[in-house]
Each structure stands twice: as structure tokens, then as C-alpha cells.
Design a protein around this motif. Structure first.
Motif, PDB file in Angstrom:
ATOM      1  N   PRO A 141       0.879  -1.705  -0.005  1.00 50.06           N
ATOM      2  CA  PRO A 141       0.471  -0.114   0.129  1.00 50.06           C
ATOM      3  C   PRO A 141       0.668   1.099  -0.293  1.00 50.06           C
ATOM      4  CG  PRO A 141      -0.069  -1.155   2.053  1.00 50.06           C
ATOM      5  CD  PRO A 141       0.694  -2.111   1.308  1.00 50.06           C
ATOM      6  N   ASN A 142       2.145   1.338   0.286  1.00 49.82           N
ATOM      7  CA  ASN A 142       2.877   2.753   0.915  1.00 49.82           C
ATOM      8  C   ASN A 142       3.605   2.355  -0.184  1.00 49.82           C
ATOM      9  OD1 ASN A 142       2.099   1.048   4.185  1.00 49.82           O
ATOM     10  ND2 ASN A 142       1.381   3.306   3.077  1.00 49.82           N
ATOM     11  N   ILE A 143       4.327   1.691  -1.396  1.00 52.68           N
ATOM     12  CA  ILE A 143       4.853   1.093  -1.970  1.00 52.68           C
ATOM     13  C   ILE A 143       4.654   1.071  -3.789  1.00 52.68           C
ATOM     14  CG2 ILE A 143       7.315   0.892  -2.771  1.00 52.68           C
ATOM     15  CD1 ILE A 143       7.624  -0.124   0.115  1.00 52.68           C
ATOM     16  N   ASN A 144       4.108   1.935  -4.363  1.00 52.47           N
ATOM     17  CA  ASN A 144       4.043   1.501  -5.751  1.00 52.47           C
ATOM     18  C   ASN A 144       4.432   0.994  -7.133  1.00 52.47           C
ATOM     19  OD1 ASN A 144       5.050   3.379  -7.336  1.00 52.47           O
ATOM     20  ND2 ASN A 144       3.499   4.742  -7.586  1.00 52.47           N
ATOM     21  N   GLU A 145       3.597   0.425  -7.713  1.00 54.84           N
ATOM     22  CA  GLU A 145       4.427  -0.284  -8.741  1.00 54.84           C
ATOM     23  C   GLU A 145       5.517   0.005  -9.565  1.00 54.84           C
ATOM     24  OE1 GLU A 145       2.354  -4.211 -10.576  1.00 54.84           O
ATOM     25  OE2 GLU A 145       0.596  -2.480  -9.863  1.00 54.84           O
ATOM     26  N   GLU A 146       5.715   1.600  -9.653  1.00 52.70           N
ATOM     27  CA  GLU A 146       6.682   1.859 -10.419  1.00 52.70           C
ATOM     28  C   GLU A 146       8.020   2.340  -8.887  1.00 52.70           C
ATOM     29  OE1 GLU A 146       3.306   3.105 -10.045  1.00 52.70           O
ATOM     30  OE2 GLU A 146       3.509   1.783 -12.183  1.00 52.70           O
ATOM     31  N   GLY A 147       7.842   1.819  -8.452  1.00 52.61           N
ATOM     32  CA  GLY A 147       9.073   2.082  -7.332  1.00 52.61           C
ATOM     33  C   GLY A 147       9.359   3.439  -6.659  1.00 52.61           C
ATOM     34  N   SER A 148       8.190   3.897  -6.896  1.00 52.52           N
ATOM     35  CA  SER A 148       7.848   5.391  -5.643  1.00 52.52           C
ATOM     36  C   SER A 148       7.688   5.215  -3.470  1.00 52.52           C
ATOM     37  CB  SER A 148       6.623   5.773  -5.892  1.00 52.52           C
ATOM     38  OG  SER A 148       7.127   6.776  -7.032  1.00 52.52           O
ATOM     39  N   VAL A 149       7.635   5.361  -3.702  1.00 52.93           N
ATOM     40  CA  VAL A 149       8.208   5.045  -1.639  1.00 52.93           C
ATOM     41  C   VAL A 149       7.105   6.693  -1.126  1.00 52.93           C
ATOM     42  CG1 VAL A 149       9.154   4.835   0.235  1.00 52.93           C
ATOM     43  CG2 VAL A 149      10.217   3.745  -1.745  1.00 52.93           C
ATOM     44  N   CYS A 150       6.176   6.202  -0.285  1.00 50.37           N
ATOM     45  CA  CYS A 150       5.569   6.495   1.028  1.00 50.37           C
ATOM     46  C   CYS A 150       5.253   7.159   2.299  1.00 50.37           C
ATOM     47  CB  CYS A 150       3.794   6.273   0.659  1.00 50.37           C
ATOM     48  SG  CYS A 150       3.127   7.403   1.593  1.00 50.37           S
ATOM     49  N   LEU A 151       6.684   7.957   2.483  1.00 47.03           N
ATOM     50  CA  LEU A 151       6.907   7.602   4.354  1.00 47.03           C
ATOM     51  C   LEU A 151       7.264   8.669   4.666  1.00 47.03           C
ATOM     52  CD1 LEU A 151       8.187   5.720   6.163  1.00 47.03           C
ATOM     53  CD2 LEU A 151      10.442   5.854   5.156  1.00 47.03           C
ATOM     54  N   SER A 152       6.710   8.936   5.288  1.00 39.88           N
ATOM     55  CA  SER A 152       6.807  10.354   6.214  1.00 39.88           C
ATOM     56  C   SER A 152       7.916  11.096   5.895  1.00 39.88           C
ATOM     57  CB  SER A 152       6.146  11.002   7.214  1.00 39.88           C
ATOM     58  OG  SER A 152       4.352  10.151   7.169  1.00 39.88           O
ATOM     59  N   LEU A 153       8.764  10.550   6.616  1.00 45.60           N
ATOM     60  CA  LEU A 153      10.750  11.337   6.307  1.00 45.60           C
ATOM     61  C   LEU A 153      11.045  11.407   5.572  1.00 45.60           C
ATOM     62  CD1 LEU A 153      12.909   9.322   6.618  1.00 45.60           C
ATOM     63  CD2 LEU A 153      11.876   8.071   8.340  1.00 45.60           C
ATOM     64  N   LEU A 154      10.556  10.799   4.242  1.00 42.33           N
ATOM     65  CA  LEU A 154      11.485  11.198   2.884  1.00 42.33           C
ATOM     66  C   LEU A 154      10.734  12.672   2.625  1.00 42.33           C
ATOM     67  CD1 LEU A 154      11.501   7.780   1.691  1.00 42.33           C
ATOM     68  CD2 LEU A 154      13.372   9.342   2.527  1.00 42.33           C
ATOM     69  N   ARG A 155       9.537  12.807   3.029  1.00 45.07           N
ATOM     70  CA  ARG A 155       8.834  14.045   2.731  1.00 45.07           C
ATOM     71  C   ARG A 155       9.664  15.567   3.211  1.00 45.07           C
ATOM     72  NH1 ARG A 155       3.032  12.605   4.035  1.00 45.07           N
ATOM     73  NH2 ARG A 155       2.922  10.343   2.433  1.00 45.07           N
ATOM     74  N   GLN A 156       9.733  16.483   1.735  1.00 44.66           N
ATOM     75  CA  GLN A 156      10.363  17.573   2.629  1.00 44.66           C
ATOM     76  C   GLN A 156       9.765  18.225   3.640  1.00 44.66           C
ATOM     77  OE1 GLN A 156      13.308  18.736   1.251  1.00 44.66           O
ATOM     78  NE2 GLN A 156      13.599  19.927   3.093  1.00 44.66           N
ATOM     79  N   SER A 157       7.900  17.603   3.442  1.00 48.06           N
ATOM     80  CA  SER A 157       7.135  18.557   4.721  1.00 48.06           C
ATOM     81  C   SER A 157       5.994  17.746   4.758  1.00 48.06           C
ATOM     82  CB  SER A 157       6.458  20.002   4.058  1.00 48.06           C
ATOM     83  OG  SER A 157       5.988  19.835   2.667  1.00 48.06           O
ATOM     84  N   SER A 158       5.610  17.388   5.256  1.00 52.40           N
ATOM     85  CA  SER A 158       4.345  16.391   6.361  1.00 52.40           C
ATOM     86  C   SER A 158       3.490  16.798   6.843  1.00 52.40           C
ATOM     87  CB  SER A 158       4.947  14.788   6.674  1.00 52.40           C
ATOM     88  OG  SER A 158       4.047  13.709   6.688  1.00 52.40           O
ATOM     89  N   ILE A 159       2.285  16.631   6.828  1.00 52.34           N
ATOM     90  CA  ILE A 159       1.197  16.947   7.486  1.00 52.34           C
ATOM     91  C   ILE A 159       1.329  16.496   9.008  1.00 52.34           C
ATOM     92  CG2 ILE A 159      -0.315  17.768   4.963  1.00 52.34           C
ATOM     93  CD1 ILE A 159      -2.287  15.113   5.470  1.00 52.34           C
ATOM     94  N   ASP A 160       1.798  15.096   8.932  1.00 48.09           N
ATOM     95  CA  ASP A 160       1.504  14.895   9.600  1.00 48.09           C
ATOM     96  C   ASP A 160       2.736  15.084  11.200  1.00 48.09           C
ATOM     97  OD1 ASP A 160       3.729  13.208   9.034  1.00 48.09           O
ATOM     98  OD2 ASP A 160       2.985  10.888   8.848  1.00 48.09           O
ATOM     99  N   GLU A 161       3.871  16.524  10.579  1.00 49.90           N
ATOM    100  CA  GLU A 161       4.822  16.856  11.296  1.00 49.90           C
ATOM    101  C   GLU A 161       6.213  15.677  11.516  1.00 49.90           C
ATOM    102  OE1 GLU A 161       3.617  18.738  14.964  1.00 49.90           O
ATOM    103  OE2 GLU A 161       2.784  20.431  13.341  1.00 49.90           O
TER     104      GLU A 161
END
Length: 219
Positions: A128-148
Motif C-alpha cells: 500500500p505504501n510503495i507503488n509498482e513504479e517504485g515510488s515510496v510513501c514514507l513521511s520522513l522522505l518528504r520535505q514537509s509532511s502534514i503529520d509533522e
């Protein structure tokens, strides 16, 4: 009175003087050539390279990371002089993906540590947090995040590795998915979700495959 002997002697001395003068001129040309050559070499080499802030930070951080690497993780540096570019292999020992082996490419930009590393998963998987193109959804890899929980200069490379490893366990998030279809499948039928995960593991993430083989699957 100039005798024949004296004449011959003078002619020999004159030739010796000319030869000595010629040698000195030749030596001068050699020294000048060597000096010019050294100048050219120095210009080609240019000024000594400065070590970037990023590289100075990574020397220490990689040492710390190697001493505290999760047992399910393995680092590989294709070039030991380029600590900013490496591969991370994660082999989960629990959870839905425990039979798989997943290869990530991590690139640390010159903006580090004010910007997070760029991470891409090179092994296809159903997550659910890694798509088939290889992108990764992980808060700490975002420059800014709504969850701080986004990136901050206080974070380190070990946070990235531990975070990626935790995507297969406690940081797994079905409520904020990158792969919406995978999340919806889990919500509707967890058993079907596990079957799809296993299918991807068998097809793309067999442990017998080499890292290069896994990489080629993503290409």
C-alpha cells in the motif's frame, strides 16, 4: 711568433668554448621545457577538490549505520568512494512480505542534510505504501509532511534505513496509501491481499535472484 702547435691549441680552445656555450643553452631550454610542462600539468589538475558538507557527514553516518544495521537489511556500495549512492536490500523476517527480498536505491543529494535522500524501490511488489513504479510513501522522505513527521536536518541516514525496513512491519499504513488498489484489496479481503503479495514475491522477489536481476525487473 705563432707556432703551429699554438695555433692548433687555440683552435681547440675556441671549439671547446663554443661547445660549452651550446651545452649551457641546451640546458636552459631543457629547464624551460620542464618548467612549462609542470605548469601545464598543474593547470590540467586544477585546484584541489573540496570535500562537500554532505560527504563529510556521510563518512560518520555510514559508520554509525553499519554498526547498528537491522538484521533484515544489507547495504551495498558499488563505489566505496561514493557514500552518497548505494543499494539497500531488505529481507523481512516477519509480516506479509517475510518471504521476499526487496532492493532499494538510495541517492543522497548535495543538499543533504537539509533535504532528504531520494529513494526508489527497484523490486516490484504489492504494497500500500510503495507503488509498482517504485515510488515510496514514507513521511520522513518528504520535505514537509502534514503529520509533522517529515524530513528535518536533525534526521540521519539510519532513520531512512530503519524507516524503509519498518514499512514492512510497524510503519505499514493502509489508511494513507500510495497504492490505493492494494489498500482497498486489504480492506475488502485480507486473504486475497496476502495471495497477491505472495504472487509478486514469487514473480519478482525470489531470494535466488541476484540484485542485478531484481534491478532489471524494474527496468
Amino acid at each position: 711568433m705563432l707556432t703551429l702547435t699554438k695555433k692548433l691549441r687555440r683552435e681547440q680552445e675556441s671549439r671547446d668554448d663554443q661547445s660549452s656555450s651550446s651545452d649551457k643553452q641546451g640546458e636552459g631550454h631543457v629547464h624551460q621545457f620542464e618548467s612549462n610542462n609542470n605548469d601545464i600539468i598543474a593547470q590540467q589538475r586544477g585546484p584541489p577538490k573540496r570535500v562537500s558538507v554532505r560527504d563529510r557527514l556521510l563518512v560518520k553516518e555510514v559508520q554509525e549505520l553499519n554498526s547498528a544495521l537491522p538484521s533484515s537489511c544489507e547495504l551495498k556500495f558499488d563505489d566505496p568512494d561514493k557514500l552518497h549512492d548505494f543499494h539497500l536490500t531488505i529481507t523481512p523476517d516477519e509480516g506479509y512480505w517475510r518471504n521476499g527480498q526487496f532492493l532499494f536505491h538510495v541517492h543522497v543529494t548535495e543538499e543533504y542534510n537539509f533535504a532528504p535522500p531520494i529513494v526508489k524501490c527497484l523490486t516490484r511488489l504489492w504494497h500500500p505504501n510503495i507503488n509498482e513504479e517504485g515510488s515510496v510513501c514514507l513521511s520522513l522522505l518528504r520535505q514537509s509532511s502534514i503529520d509533522e513527521m517529515g524530513w528535518a536536518p536533525t534526521r540521519r541516514l539510519k532513520d531512512v534505513v530503519w524507516g524503509l525496513n519498518s514499512l514492512f512491519t510497524d510503519l505499514l499504513n493502509f489508511d494513507d496509501p500510495l497504492n490505493l488498489e492494494a489498500s482497498e484489496m486489504y480492506q475488502k479481503d485480507a486473504h486475497a491481499f496476502q495471495q497477491r503479495v505472495n504472487e509478486y514475491i514469487q514473480k519478482y522477489s525470489n531470494k535466488k535472484q541476484s540484485s542485478s536481476s531484481s534491478s532489471s525487473n524494474r527496468r
